[in-house]
Design a protein around this motif. Structure first.
Motif, PDB file in Angstrom:
ATOM      1  N   GLU A  44      59.263  46.737  19.310  1.00  0.00           N
ATOM      2  CA  GLU A  44      58.920  47.130  17.932  1.00  0.00           C
ATOM      3  C   GLU A  44      58.686  48.631  17.836  1.00  0.00           C
ATOM      4  N   HIS A  45      58.077  49.208  18.869  1.00  0.00           N
ATOM      5  CA  HIS A  45      57.872  50.652  18.848  1.00  0.00           C
ATOM      6  C   HIS A  45      59.212  51.390  18.865  1.00  0.00           C
ATOM      7  N   GLU A  46      60.139  50.919  19.694  1.00  0.00           N
ATOM      8  CA  GLU A  46      61.454  51.557  19.756  1.00  0.00           C
ATOM      9  C   GLU A  46      62.187  51.418  18.428  1.00  0.00           C
ATOM     10  N   SER A  47      62.000  50.290  17.759  1.00  0.00           N
ATOM     11  CA  SER A  47      62.680  50.076  16.478  1.00  0.00           C
ATOM     12  C   SER A  47      62.171  51.023  15.398  1.00  0.00           C
ATOM     13  N   GLU A  62      63.898  37.337  18.633  1.00  0.00           N
ATOM     14  CA  GLU A  62      63.577  37.686  17.248  1.00  0.00           C
ATOM     15  C   GLU A  62      63.189  39.153  17.133  1.00  0.00           C
ATOM     16  N   ALA A  63      62.435  39.655  18.119  1.00  0.00           N
ATOM     17  CA  ALA A  63      62.055  41.073  18.100  1.00  0.00           C
ATOM     18  C   ALA A  63      63.288  41.967  18.226  1.00  0.00           C
ATOM     19  N   LEU A  64      64.253  41.566  19.048  1.00  0.00           N
ATOM     20  CA  LEU A  64      65.489  42.346  19.181  1.00  0.00           C
ATOM     21  C   LEU A  64      66.297  42.305  17.884  1.00  0.00           C
ATOM     22  N   TYR A  65      66.344  41.160  17.219  1.00  0.00           N
ATOM     23  CA  TYR A  65      67.037  41.082  15.933  1.00  0.00           C
ATOM     24  C   TYR A  65      66.384  42.025  14.913  1.00  0.00           C
ATOM     25  N   ARG A  66      65.062  42.030  14.868  1.00  0.00           N
ATOM     26  CA  ARG A  66      64.372  42.908  13.907  1.00  0.00           C
ATOM     27  C   ARG A  66      64.665  44.371  14.231  1.00  0.00           C
ATOM     28  N   ALA A  67      64.706  44.704  15.521  1.00  0.00           N
ATOM     29  CA  ALA A  67      65.009  46.083  15.899  1.00  0.00           C
ATOM     30  C   ALA A  67      66.431  46.460  15.485  1.00  0.00           C
ATOM     31  N   SER A  68      67.364  45.544  15.661  1.00  0.00           N
ATOM     32  CA  SER A  68      68.739  45.810  15.259  1.00  0.00           C
ATOM     33  C   SER A  68      68.842  46.054  13.765  1.00  0.00           C
ATOM     34  N   GLN A  69      68.079  45.304  12.992  1.00  0.00           N
ATOM     35  CA  GLN A  69      68.113  45.466  11.537  1.00  0.00           C
ATOM     36  C   GLN A  69      67.541  46.809  11.091  1.00  0.00           C
ATOM     37  N   GLY A  95      68.468  49.424  12.776  1.00  0.00           N
ATOM     38  CA  GLY A  95      69.507  50.339  13.242  1.00  0.00           C
ATOM     39  C   GLY A  95      69.387  50.736  14.699  1.00  0.00           C
ATOM     40  N   THR A  96      68.404  50.197  15.413  1.00  0.00           N
ATOM     41  CA  THR A  96      68.206  50.550  16.815  1.00  0.00           C
ATOM     42  C   THR A  96      69.360  50.026  17.664  1.00  0.00           C
ATOM     43  N   ARG A  97      69.900  50.871  18.532  1.00  0.00           N
ATOM     44  CA  ARG A  97      70.974  50.451  19.433  1.00  0.00           C
ATOM     45  C   ARG A  97      70.385  49.632  20.587  1.00  0.00           C
ATOM     46  N   ILE A  98      71.015  48.503  20.875  1.00  0.00           N
ATOM     47  CA  ILE A  98      70.524  47.614  21.925  1.00  0.00           C
ATOM     48  C   ILE A  98      71.711  47.196  22.786  1.00  0.00           C
ATOM     49  N   ASP A  99      71.649  47.526  24.071  1.00  0.00           N
ATOM     50  CA  ASP A  99      72.702  47.181  25.030  1.00  0.00           C
ATOM     51  C   ASP A  99      72.115  46.256  26.076  1.00  0.00           C
ATOM     52  N   LEU A 100      72.665  45.049  26.158  1.00  0.00           N
ATOM     53  CA  LEU A 100      72.135  44.024  27.049  1.00  0.00           C
ATOM     54  C   LEU A 100      73.192  43.630  28.073  1.00  0.00           C
ATOM     55  N   LEU A 101      72.871  43.778  29.337  1.00  0.00           N
ATOM     56  CA  LEU A 101      73.726  43.312  30.423  1.00  0.00           C
ATOM     57  C   LEU A 101      73.089  42.031  30.960  1.00  0.00           C
ATOM     58  N   VAL A 102      73.675  40.887  30.627  1.00  0.00           N
ATOM     59  CA  VAL A 102      73.093  39.580  30.945  1.00  0.00           C
ATOM     60  C   VAL A 102      74.079  38.817  31.813  1.00  0.00           C
ATOM     61  N   ARG A 103      73.688  38.527  33.045  1.00  0.00           N
ATOM     62  CA  ARG A 103      74.617  37.881  33.963  1.00  0.00           C
ATOM     63  C   ARG A 103      74.891  36.425  33.573  1.00  0.00           C
ATOM     64  N   GLY A 104      73.873  35.704  33.119  1.00  0.00           N
ATOM     65  CA  GLY A 104      74.010  34.270  32.897  1.00  0.00           C
ATOM     66  C   GLY A 104      73.757  33.863  31.465  1.00  0.00           C
ATOM     67  N   LEU A 105      72.728  33.033  31.280  1.00  0.00           N
ATOM     68  CA  LEU A 105      72.415  32.445  29.981  1.00  0.00           C
ATOM     69  C   LEU A 105      71.983  33.511  28.980  1.00  0.00           C
ATOM     70  N   CYS A 106      72.590  33.501  27.802  1.00  0.00           N
ATOM     71  CA  CYS A 106      72.198  34.419  26.727  1.00  0.00           C
ATOM     72  C   CYS A 106      72.186  33.658  25.418  1.00  0.00           C
ATOM     73  N   CYS A 107      70.993  33.460  24.857  1.00  0.00           N
ATOM     74  CA  CYS A 107      70.856  32.741  23.590  1.00  0.00           C
ATOM     75  C   CYS A 107      70.890  33.676  22.388  1.00  0.00           C
ATOM     76  N   LEU A 108      70.893  34.973  22.617  1.00  0.00           N
ATOM     77  CA  LEU A 108      71.032  35.941  21.525  1.00  0.00           C
ATOM     78  C   LEU A 108      72.508  36.044  21.136  1.00  0.00           C
ATOM     79  N   VAL A 109      72.772  36.173  19.838  1.00  0.00           N
ATOM     80  CA  VAL A 109      74.142  36.332  19.343  1.00  0.00           C
ATOM     81  C   VAL A 109      74.300  37.753  18.803  1.00  0.00           C
ATOM     82  N   GLY A 122      66.591  55.081  18.084  1.00  0.00           N
ATOM     83  CA  GLY A 122      66.047  54.236  19.135  1.00  0.00           C
ATOM     84  C   GLY A 122      67.149  53.623  19.979  1.00  0.00           C
ATOM     85  N   HIS A 123      66.835  53.339  21.229  1.00  0.00           N
ATOM     86  CA  HIS A 123      67.837  52.764  22.131  1.00  0.00           C
ATOM     87  C   HIS A 123      67.122  51.911  23.176  1.00  0.00           C
ATOM     88  N   ILE A 124      67.509  50.654  23.271  1.00  0.00           N
ATOM     89  CA  ILE A 124      66.967  49.721  24.260  1.00  0.00           C
ATOM     90  C   ILE A 124      68.111  49.274  25.159  1.00  0.00           C
TER      91      ILE A 124
END
Length: 454
Positions: free
Chosen positions: A278-281, A303-310, A312-326, A287-289
């Motif tokens: 939330e601080h980064e957002s 949900e916190a990542l979705y709010r940050a995206s809304q 305009g914060t840039r979010i880059d996620l490197l997820v090897r396996g399960l990812c429930c975020l769309v 902002g960049h996460i």
């Protein structure tokens, strides 16, 4: 210990819950197995491929170097190599400044194993405390701990008996360590201890000092050759005080209190991560996460990542396996990118970077517009944040931060082979058609080798 041993004996006689068969098996044989195992037809799954893929290790073990990848021998970290040449201990290296080691690009044997082995043999060492989640069948680290205990060092090891599929191995190590004089404990009821921590208390010339290792991977010499992980070794007093408090809590000597530097689950880690997001957002498009994880499943974090995206914060996620975020959903997650990297090594480290994380968010490490780097054992899943003891530690030295930035730089390059997640939840292969023309791990290995051999 007795309860786990009983369950291990009962496991062999447990009721079957499913039946996996090869697709060519006759109907009569399937019917016989279903009847004898007391299953229903709906419990059967058919497979066109091999059922037990572990047998492929036998193929990989054949002495046919002409059929195998060109070896990437791990390099010894430059500062450790210089200390070995000068016949100095690893403790003198850590006193100069902390160590960041990256396995298997950098040698696990000459860093973590050597750290514990030197502690075991050093007459100035007073005590060693360690968490053990997956040590493996023949562990040089466990044998170093036994050697230390046998010569009178106070050694305490928290052995996690409920490490999935390693229960029997850990029971054996718990008994062996106890026979050698190691004080073995089994953690807190209802919580798995997944944190990777070692603390060595040494009587240096200027007084007692605590040397701590906090990592993303297990203290397992075998998997350290094929799992990509990061470890941090320091004698910083604030980190040492927190690790002391953590071990006191895990061994029952004290109640948990507020930690000064570490983020610890299940107490406060989720709230602290949400606060940092939330601080980064609040910086909006500036902002960049960046996060490198094994899995992303926790609803509160997502949900916190979705709010940050809304915002305009840039979010880059490197997820090897399960990812429930769309990612990439208009109005919801437009500024989020998700990719997965496959290669020779299993991507196992957890690294998080908040571009402005050192400012506010209730975190003790503050600085105007400074990035915050965290490494540790926790994935962003409910089981990690609610049901396990997990630890994240800040990485503050500029050279170490540069190293972690390089990890993100190589993995987020446009010309590497990777898998990207789209807004429909589908993964797509991207990059060169030939894997060897866009292998991020090979590029990173060559950078590490060139950096440490200079």
């Amino acid at each position: 210990l007795a309860a786990v041993e009983m369950e291990l004996r009962r496991r062999r006689f447990g009721r079957a819950v499913r039946l996996e068969v090869q697709s060519g098996m006759s109907a009569e044989m399937v019917e016989l197995l279903v009847r004898e195992l007391d299953l229903e037809p709906r419990d059967v799954s058919y497979h066109a491929t091999m059922l037990d893929l572990t047998c492929l290790f036998q193929l990989a073990g054949l002495d046919r170097p002409d059929l195998k990848d060109t070896p990437w021998p791990p390099v010894t970290a430059g500062r450790i190599a210089a200390a070995e040449d000068a016949e100095r201990s690893i403790f003198s290296v850590i006193r100069e400044r902390p160590l960041l080691v990256h396995h298997p690009y950098e040698s696990f044997s000459s860093s973590v194993e050597s750290f514990i082995a030197q502690a075991a043999d050093d007459p100035k060492v007073q005590s060693i405390k360690m968490t053990m989640y997956r040590a493996g069948g023949d562990s040089p680290i466990a044998r170093s701990l036994m050697r230390a205990a046998e010569r009178g060092v106070q050694v305490a090891v928290l052995v996690e008996l409920k490490a999935r599929f390693d229960e029997a191995t850990n029971v054996t190590w718990a008994k062996t360590l106890e026979r050698s004089g190691v004080h073995v404990v089994y953690g807190l009821v209802g919580l798995k201890t997944h944190a990777k921590c070692v603390m060595v208390v040494r009587n240096d010339d200027d007084g007692l000092r605590r040397y701590c290792h906090i990592g993303t991977g297990n203290y397992n010499s075998r998997t350290a050759r094929i799992y990509e992980d990061v470890g941090f070794i320091t004698c910083d007093p604030a980190v040492g005080a927190d690790v002391t408090q953590l071990f006191n809590h895990l061994t029952g000597y004290s109640r948990t209190q507020q930690f000064e530097t570490l983020l610890v689950a299940p107490r406060e880690m989720r709230n602290q991560l949400v606060d940092l997001i939330e601080h980064e957002s609040s910086y909006g498009p500036d902002g960049h996460i960046q996060a490198k994880l094994n899995s992303l499943q926790d609803p509160g974090i997502i949900e916190a990542l979705y709010r940050a995206s809304q915002q305009g914060t840039r979010i880059d996620l490197l997820v090897r396996g399960l990812c429930c975020l769309v990612p990439g959903v208009p109005g919801v997650s437009e500024t989020i990118r998700v990719r997965s990297q496959l290669g020779r090594f299993l991507e196992h480290s957890r690294i998080v970077r908040f571009a402005h994380g050192n400012q506010g968010a209730g975190h003790p490490s503050r600085g105007e517009d400074q990035p915050l780097f965290l490494i540790g054992s926790a994935d962003w899943m409910p089981r990690n944040l609610d049901k396990r003891i997990e630890v994240l530690v800040p990485v503050t030295h500029p050279k170490h931060q540069m190293w972690l930035d390089k990890v993100f730089e190589f993995t987020w390059a446009d010309d590497v082979v990777r898998w990207e997640l789209d807004a429909e939840g589908r993964w797509h292969r991207r990059g060169p058609q030939r894997f060897d023309e866009g292998d991020a791990q090979e590029r990173f290995y060559r950078w590490v080798a060139a950096t440490q051999r200079r």
